[in-house]
Design a protein around this motif. Structure first.
Motif, mmCIF file in Angstrom:
data_model
loop_
_atom_site.group_PDB
_atom_site.id
_atom_site.type_symbol
_atom_site.label_atom_id
_atom_site.label_comp_id
_atom_site.label_asym_id
_atom_site.label_seq_id
_atom_site.Cartn_x
_atom_site.Cartn_y
_atom_site.Cartn_z
ATOM 1 N N LEU A 1 0.870 -1.175 0.000
ATOM 2 C CA LEU A 1 0.000 0.000 0.000
ATOM 3 C C LEU A 1 0.905 1.222 0.000
ATOM 4 N N ALA A 2 0.793 2.070 -1.012
ATOM 5 C CA ALA A 2 1.798 3.117 -1.180
ATOM 6 C C ALA A 2 1.213 4.490 -1.482
ATOM 7 N N ASP A 3 1.765 5.497 -0.815
ATOM 8 C CA ASP A 3 1.552 6.885 -1.198
ATOM 9 C C ASP A 3 2.576 7.202 -2.285
ATOM 10 N N ILE A 4 2.437 8.336 -2.976
ATOM 11 C CA ILE A 4 3.404 8.640 -4.036
ATOM 12 C C ILE A 4 4.298 9.826 -3.674
ATOM 13 N N GLN A 5 4.009 10.506 -2.564
ATOM 14 C CA GLN A 5 4.867 11.611 -2.133
ATOM 15 C C GLN A 5 5.371 11.287 -0.735
ATOM 16 N N LEU A 6 6.685 11.067 -0.602
ATOM 17 C CA LEU A 6 7.237 10.562 0.643
ATOM 18 C C LEU A 6 7.988 11.633 1.429
ATOM 19 N N ALA A 7 8.406 11.269 2.636
ATOM 20 C CA ALA A 7 8.928 12.241 3.604
ATOM 21 C C ALA A 7 10.162 12.981 3.121
ATOM 22 N N ASP A 8 11.055 12.295 2.421
ATOM 23 C CA ASP A 8 12.310 12.923 2.004
ATOM 24 C C ASP A 8 12.198 13.558 0.622
ATOM 25 N N GLY A 9 10.973 13.715 0.143
ATOM 26 C CA GLY A 9 10.777 14.297 -1.181
ATOM 27 C C GLY A 9 10.882 13.285 -2.295
ATOM 28 N N SER A 10 11.141 12.017 -1.935
ATOM 29 C CA SER A 10 11.254 10.977 -2.949
ATOM 30 C C SER A 10 9.866 10.537 -3.413
ATOM 31 N N SER A 11 9.854 9.741 -4.469
ATOM 32 C CA SER A 11 8.604 9.328 -5.084
ATOM 33 C C SER A 11 8.243 7.900 -4.686
ATOM 34 N N GLY A 12 7.026 7.742 -4.166
ATOM 35 C CA GLY A 12 6.545 6.397 -3.871
ATOM 36 C C GLY A 12 6.372 5.577 -5.125
ATOM 37 N N LEU B 1 12.136 -6.388 -8.241
ATOM 38 C CA LEU B 1 12.619 -7.457 -7.370
ATOM 39 C C LEU B 1 11.643 -8.626 -7.345
ATOM 40 N N ARG B 2 10.350 -8.304 -7.273
ATOM 41 C CA ARG B 2 9.327 -9.350 -7.207
ATOM 42 C C ARG B 2 7.964 -8.739 -7.481
ATOM 43 N N GLU B 3 7.154 -9.415 -8.274
ATOM 44 C CA GLU B 3 5.824 -8.924 -8.605
ATOM 45 C C GLU B 3 4.870 -9.155 -7.438
ATOM 46 N N VAL B 4 4.214 -8.099 -6.988
ATOM 47 C CA VAL B 4 3.167 -8.179 -5.962
ATOM 48 C C VAL B 4 2.074 -7.181 -6.331
ATOM 49 N N PRO B 5 0.838 -7.409 -5.874
ATOM 50 C CA PRO B 5 -0.198 -6.401 -6.112
ATOM 51 C C PRO B 5 0.100 -5.134 -5.314
ATOM 52 N N VAL B 6 -0.222 -3.984 -5.901
ATOM 53 C CA VAL B 6 0.045 -2.683 -5.285
ATOM 54 C C VAL B 6 -1.231 -1.856 -5.293
ATOM 55 N N ILE B 7 -1.520 -1.234 -4.168
ATOM 56 C CA ILE B 7 -2.625 -0.278 -4.066
ATOM 57 C C ILE B 7 -2.025 1.089 -3.751
ATOM 58 N N PHE B 8 -2.245 2.054 -4.616
ATOM 59 C CA PHE B 8 -1.790 3.417 -4.353
ATOM 60 C C PHE B 8 -2.894 4.178 -3.621
ATOM 61 N N ILE B 9 -2.521 4.847 -2.532
ATOM 62 C CA ILE B 9 -3.444 5.685 -1.768
ATOM 63 C C ILE B 9 -2.814 7.076 -1.722
ATOM 64 N N THR B 10 -3.383 8.032 -2.439
ATOM 65 C CA THR B 10 -2.693 9.299 -2.635
ATOM 66 C C THR B 10 -3.642 10.483 -2.744
ATOM 67 N N SER B 11 -3.130 11.640 -2.436
ATOM 68 C CA SER B 11 -3.864 12.892 -2.650
ATOM 69 C C SER B 11 -3.638 13.439 -4.053
ATOM 70 N N PHE B 12 -2.778 12.766 -4.806
ATOM 71 C CA PHE B 12 -2.407 13.274 -6.136
ATOM 72 C C PHE B 12 -2.637 12.218 -7.219
ATOM 73 N N PRO B 13 -3.874 11.767 -7.423
ATOM 74 C CA PRO B 13 -4.134 10.721 -8.414
ATOM 75 C C PRO B 13 -3.756 11.136 -9.833
ATOM 76 N N GLU B 14 -3.788 12.458 -10.092
ATOM 77 C CA GLU B 14 -3.459 12.924 -11.440
ATOM 78 C C GLU B 14 -2.024 12.599 -11.826
ATOM 79 N N ARG B 15 -1.149 12.385 -10.837
ATOM 80 C CA ARG B 15 0.239 12.039 -11.143
ATOM 81 C C ARG B 15 0.380 10.608 -11.645
ATOM 82 N N LEU B 16 -0.648 9.793 -11.393
ATOM 83 C CA LEU B 16 -0.613 8.401 -11.845
ATOM 84 C C LEU B 16 -1.465 8.182 -13.081
#
Length: 263
Positions: free
Chosen positions: A188-199, A209-224
């Protein structure tokens, strides 16, 4: 306008629902045919207080229940997918609610109208489905979220379904390190992280590394949702509703054919 005309455009979707509910296309089509025959002969009630699509699904569910036509549990037939086997292990009412809100994409309110219950009861059935799914595919979950209160809330949601939180990462580097330290079956991932890096960049590295299902939870859906890269299958917008997060977690794991970590 005749009942036949009202329901015709919705029949392909009802057939999909019936097939998922019963486990086979033949059994699903047989149930749909029984319903149509009853409707045309005026032997089955067709609700007029809701839209034709909702009325068709309600009539199908009611007819199936009245006839006691529940899919029997037992050995899985050859060629059955993992998702089909998981459906078969679920209790009938929670199976209906889960399929209505995931495969058929009805809102909780509309699912309640179809199932002839309150929204709270429909929500409880979806939550029950989530717990039943977790009994089959309980997994470790990696949360990538830099806001502490949101991370704690998501952690509680994950654990309420019976899954385990492998760890909470606040930066790109923490995400990769935690992912490598275990075998999370869901991210479960946000796309804007604490150090300014990208989720998003962190997730892309994890998926190498390995395929797993991912759910993005974000305030910025337009970036995806740019159309410039493969867009995420599961995307929730903040502020989110807890029941939506629970349902999406269940859906992501339910339809994932990969093996999940045993913990």
């Amino acid at each position: 306008m005749s009942t036949a005309v009202l329901v015709a455009q919705h029949l392909p979707y009802l057939r999909r629902f019936a097939r998922a509910l019963t486990g086979t296309q033949a059994e699903g089509d047989d149930l749909v045919a029984r319903l149509l025959e009853a409707l045309l002969a005026d032997q089955a009630p067709f609700p007029t207080d809701i839209s034709p699509k909702l009325a068709l699904y309600r009539a199908f569910v009611r007819t199936r229940r009245d006839a006691g036509l529940w899919s029997k549990s037992g050995d899985s037939p050859p060629g059955q997918s993992k998702a089909e086997a998981r459906l078969k292990a679920m209790t009938p009412f929670s199976r209906e609610a889960f399929l209505l809100t995931t495969v058929e994409e009805f809102s909780i309110a509309d699912a309640a109208r179809i199932l002839e219950c309150t929204p709270a009861q429909a929500r409880a059935l979806v939550d029950q489905a989530g717990r039943e799914i977790a009994e089959q595919v309980a997994t470790d979950v990696l949360i990538i979220e830099d806001e502490p209160m949101i991370a704690i809330d998501i952690e509680a949601i994950v654990e309420s379904l019976g899954h385990r939180v492998h760890g909470i990462a606040r930066t790109h580097d923490e995400s990769v390190a935690l992912f490598k330290s275990g075998s999370p079956g869901l991210v479960l991932a946000d796309i804007q992280l604490a150090d300014g890096s990208s989720g998003l960049e962190a997730v892309n590295e994890l998926l190498k590394l390995r395929e797993v299902p991912v759910i993005f939870i974000t305030s910025f859906p337009e970036r995806l949702l740019t159309g410039e890269r493969p867009e995420p299958t599961f995307l929730l917008t903040k502020p989110y509703q807890p029941e939506t997060v629970r349902a999406t977690i269940s859906q992501a794991l339910f339809f994932d054919e990969r093996p999940h970590s045993a913990g």
